[in-house]
Design an enzyme around this catalytic site. Structure first.
Site: not given
Lengths: 554, 458
Positions: A77, A108
């Site tokens: 990640a 994101r």
């Protein structure tokens, strides 16, 4: 776990000062098994600043105890999601089962803007080898090779990168060998990252791996020098909610040219050319300081810590950049920009401050935002009485001066430290020793970050890698006016009747950086802490359950 | 253009998935576990898996989603995750006090071959599992099947761990609702109860993932199937599994072990599939269907007949899970819409077969793919444009680029609310689906209408 948090609105500003933080720390640890409590006690610190600026030693960047409900994610990640995700023209192939690629697909809020549709933009795409059981058993290299070939045949990108997920390392697929073979074959840059999820103790390991990979495989490939007076790189700025656009606007107004951003709104070519900048400015110290250090050693680019979160912080950072270049024209232009921008910031700030003064916030995010956002809260008179990072290291709390004292443990040892040497052809000292010394004499700080703790109140609670249990206890004991964390924490906090602001992805808001960002943030916090929507928690029959003898029309 | 690299020319792909129409098993297992009362899901793997699954579920439901993780490090990946899991069990029961921990595996723990059953036994032996508390587990390797498979595996695991037979039937009926919304689970329960049947519905995420705002946070909300109910599934008079992919395994396992007769029905999406579900329930439980339910059916049919002109002949592209798509395609066909491109990311031969059976007689070609992806669907759309797209939120990039009316359906829905509160199953859900389809089609009609033919009444 079902305790009621009531009367959040009746806590008076400053009321929190009656609480003894040492007692609260004990309370936070009381429920844990003894061993867990011992470990956690090294990560919960009551802030104490001594005369030399020393703050408590934080047990940061250590393993999360299994079974703890943590905020943390994994190395993949940090590498694919955080650092390489915002670069638009590299085809990022996740080598692994489908989930990792799926979850890091557009989640994101990194914005990107191309000049036209003719420019490559792969950010809305998710590429994966979708490994199946036969790939696990017989190895996935063949499938990976074929996937790289197919990606090339269909998309013809200028570069392809490969991200390893947990099983890849376990079954021994050599992604780097595949990458170099395909690089040779296709004639474009192909490079891999060994960012298996189990590496390190959090996303932080992935940041480091990403820094190394970009530095090794991309930086320095394009030596052409951009025609501009003041060339900087903006490191550790990911253009969440358009932050990078706002910073670019301001820098552009100042006549400061951004060679590359790591990595909001970025491109492959920017990385390749980034070693030609004359100054590295570091926003998020945790995620990107490695690249800053390596560029300094190899190419001679000095780096400074800056912060564009907050109106005053933005002004201060611009002045610092101007001071570095030291030219009067730039210094004056920066002052003119600040003078033009600040009145609107001040107008909104003062209006909002009236309604927010004295309220308290808590921030538990990231590796720099828990620190940076305190500036914005300060500007509207709000106190941050407890804060901590999700994946930071000791230097992010205590400052870089503790780096030599940080113990290397089994988890950090596994993350490669590149041996970087001066590049005799490309190294170029940006300032003479005398110039550097003169700047330092004026108090100008190179390559320094003093950490978060020093900027916080004595007795503030510093909590590293906070758990869900500790979060709930904090809410109950302190009843803050606002809590800032990430999406996983959001709704448990709001269900407690306390407004919550995501500071990873900003919920749906932003930009919050720069001058316009500060205005946006003041207004957003005003909305959150002063909204009437939190006053409807009880129905009329719950506030007054007794039957009255009278009918409504009497 | 958002998806500017997607063009008409379809090149063969064997290795590269682009824009997946599925995700991995563990998230389905986590979702299923949340449908057990007083249960904390646990992810036996790296922290990232748990963080990603919690984030995805949280964004979809806008509700707290709690789960713990074994927090594997490089060391545990080499030496095995036993110590991590035993410690996790201890930490969880001490700190978070659930009644049940539901452990699912990940690609990491499966690849190294951790035996979770043995580890759970060890945890009990070591005294880490308090009296009366439970550790259940499902094997959910991410490199097999999809999120639906994981849901199925955890659903089967909860039935197998708890169910017992006392020999005395309890008169209840097991309903396995499949990977559907909390609202759908509540709607299925409402109808079953409306027929005078007492259901044991599992898993049951209603009142868990569509909870009210009260100012009081409770890690274990009121909803969820209880351990007692799961225990009683072995004494039920029958099981209906809704959806072959998500629910059949659990139903068959109960049948095999306790001789609880099972049948596998399609998810009750649309008129025909809901008819079959209600009829099967009526026959299996020996009850009659109340007029109120027949009335709801009539209302759905009323909308179909009233608005048929807007459905007729409209081409539809669909992406979703097999159990949803099979009855949905049937429903669209039944109202004379034209499903032309149909993709599920979940692998399995049966899906394509079922869709082919429904569409073979049609006068137009239908593209169908199991184990496909949204890139493929988009290329099909580029070659044969459609009037409507039904998919999860990722579909909106195609809808925006190609200006296609879009109805959000499936998992995940990250940009709208409503799915967790309003069902799309059974007759009422059918009404809502049609409302959504009509809104999308008629908004487009209004948007594009020349002023002279812009109509007040549609």
């Amino acid at each position: 776990m079902s305790d009621t948090i009531k009367d959040t609105k009746t806590i008076k500003p400053g009321g929190v000062d009656t609480l003894d933080p040492e007692k609260i720390k004990k309370e936070l640890l009381s429920r844990y098994p003894a061993k867990v409590a011992r470990k956690r006690s090294n990560q919960i610190m009551v802030n104490k600043k001594d005369d030399t600026g020393k703050t408590p030693v934080m047990g940061a960047n250590v393993r999360t105890v299994p079974g703890i409900i943590t905020q943390r994610g994994c190395s993949y990640a940090g590498c694919k999601g955080v650092i390489l995700g915002p670069t638009r023209d590299i085809v990022n192939i996740t080598h692994g089962p489908i989930g990792c690629g799926f979850y890091s697909w557009l989640t994101r809020r990194n914005q990107t803007r191309t000049a036209s549709d003719a420019d490559d933009n792969y950010m809305p795409y998710c590429f994966s080898t979708d490994m199946q059981d036969e790939d696990i058993v017989f190895g996935g290299e063949k499938k990976l090779k074929a996937a790289v070939q197919e990606a090339y045949d269909i998309f013809k990108p200028k570069a392809i990168s490969i991200f390893s997920t947990c099983p890849v390392g376990l079954i021994g697929d050599d992604v780097h060998a595949v990458a170099s073979e395909m690089k040779e074959k296709l004639g474009i840059n192909v490079f891999g990252f060994s960012c298996e999820g189990y590496k390190g103790v959090s996303q932080s390991a992935g940041h480091h791996i990403a820094n190394n990979g970009i530095f090794k495989n991309v930086v320095g490939k394009d030596d052409s020098i951009k025609e501009a007076d003041y060339k900087i790189n903006l490191l550790g700025e990911y253009n969440i909610g358009g932050d990078g656009f706002e910073i670019d606007r301001i820098l552009d107004d100042c006549g400061i040219s951004v060679v590359s951003t790591y990595s909001g709104n970025s491109t492959y070519d920017q990385f390749a050319n980034s070693h030609t900048a004359d100054l590295n400015t570091v926003m998020c110290h945790r995620s990107i300081n490695y690249v800053a250090d390596m560029m300094e050693i190899k190419y001679g680019i000095p780096w400074i810590k800056i912060n564009f979160i907050g109106g005053n912080s933005t002004a201060k950072s611009l002045r610092k950049i101007a001071e570095y270049f030291g030219e009067e024209a730039l210094i004056q232009r920066v002052e003119a920009v600040i003078e033009a921008e600040m009145p609107e910031v001040e107008r909104v700030r003062l209006a909002v401050k009236k309604r927010c003064e004295g309220k308290v916030a808590m921030i538990f995010v990231g590796g720099s935002r828990a620190h940076h956002y305190q500036d914005l809260f300060n500007e509207i008179g709000m106190r941050t009485i407890s804060a901590g990072y999700e994946f930071a290291h000791r230097d992010d709390y205590e400052g870089r001066r503790v780096i030599p004292d940080i113990k290397i443990d089994a988890d950090s040892r596994n993350i490669e430290e590149l041996k970087i040497e001066k590049d005799d052809d490309k190294y170029r000292a940006r300032k003479t020793d005398a110039e550097i010394a003169a700047l330092k004499a004026k108090g100008f700080e190179f390559k320094d970050y003093k950490g978060m703790s020093i900027d916080m109140e004595n007795d503030a609670l510093l909590i590293d890698d906070i758990s869900q249990y500790e979060t709930e206890q904090l809410l109950k004991l302190y009843k803050p006016d606002l809590y800032c964390a990430g999406i996983k924490e959001k709704y448990a906090i709001q269900k407690s009747g306390i407004p919550m602001k995501q500071l990873h992805s900003y919920d749906s808001g932003g930009p919050y950086a720069g001058f316009k960002g500060a205005v946006n943030f003041y207004k957003e916090i005003d909305r959150l802490v002063n909204s009437k929507v939190w006053d409807y928690l009880e129905a009329p029959w719950q506030t007054n359950p007794e039957l009255s003898a009278k009918y409504g029309w009497e | 253009m958002l998806l500017r690299h997607t063009n008409k020319e379809i090149k063969p792909r064997k290795a590269l998935t682009v824009n997946p129409a599925k995700t991995c098993q563990p998230i389905g297992a986590m979702y299923a576990s949340l449908g057990i009362h007083n249960c904390l899901p646990h992810s036996h793997g790296s922290q990232g898996c748990c963080a990603y699954h919690r984030s995805a579920l949280t964004r979809h439901f806008r509700e707290p989603v709690m789960a713990a993780t074994s927090s594997f490090t490089e060391g545990s990946s080499v030496f095995g995750g036993q110590a991590n899991l035993v410690q996790a069990i201890n930490t969880i029961f001490t700190t978070y006090e659930p009644d049940i921990i539901a452990v699912h595996t990940t690609c990491l723990s499966e690849t190294i071959g951790d035996d979770v059953n043995q580890i759970a036994i060890k945890a009990v032996k070591d005294g880490k599992v308090p009296e009366g508390k439970h550790v259940i587990h499902a094997s959910t390797p991410s490199y097999v099947g999809s999120h639906v498979t994981g849901f199925s595996n955890m659903t089967k695991a909860m039935a197998m761990y708890f169910s017992k037979s006392t020999g005395t039937p309890n008169g209840k009926f097991n309903i396995i609702p499949g990977y559907v919304e909390p609202s759908d689970m509540a709607e299925i329960k409402r109808l079953v109860k409306g027929m005078g049947i007492t259901p044991i519905l599992f898993p049951d995420t209603s009142n868990v993932l569509n909870g009210p705002m009260t100012g009081k946070y409770n890690m274990y909300p009121d909803g969820g199937v209880t351990a007692e109910e799961l225990t009683a599934t072995g004494d039920s008079i029958g099981t209906i599994a809704l959806g072959a992919t998500a629910s059949a395994d659990a139903a068959r396992a109960l049948d095999t072990r306790w001789k609880v007769p099972c049948q596998v029905q399609d998810l009750p999406i649309g008129l025909g599939a809901t008819d079959r579900f209600i009829d099967a329930l009526r026959k299996a439980a020996g009850v009659s269907v109340p007029d109120s339910i027949t009335g709801e059916r009539g209302q759905l049919l009323d909308i179909i007949t009233d608005m048929h002109q807007y459905f007729y002949g409209k081409k539809v592209a669909l992406a979703g899970d097999p159990d949803h798509l099979i009855p949905l395609v049937e429903f669209l066909l039944s109202i004379d819409m034209m499903p032309v491109h149909i993709v599920t990311g979940t692998p399995g031969k049966n899906f394509e077969k079922r869709i082919r059976e429904m569409t073979d007689h049609l006068p137009y070609p239908v593209n169908v793919k199991a184990g496909g992806d949204l890139f493929q669907l988009h290329q099909w759309i580029k070659n044969e444009p459609v009037d409507l797209l039904m998919a999860n939120t990722y579909g909106k990039y195609m809808a925006k680029d190609d200006d296609i009316p879009f109805v959000r359906m499936g998992f995940p829905i990250l940009d709208r609310v409503g799915h967790s509160y309003f069902p799309t199953v059974c007759y009422k859900g059918g009404i809502r689906l049609l409302e959504k389809i009509l809104d999308a089609l008629l908004d487009r009609l209004d948007r594009d209408a020349p002023e002279e033919s812009f109509e007040l009444v549609l």
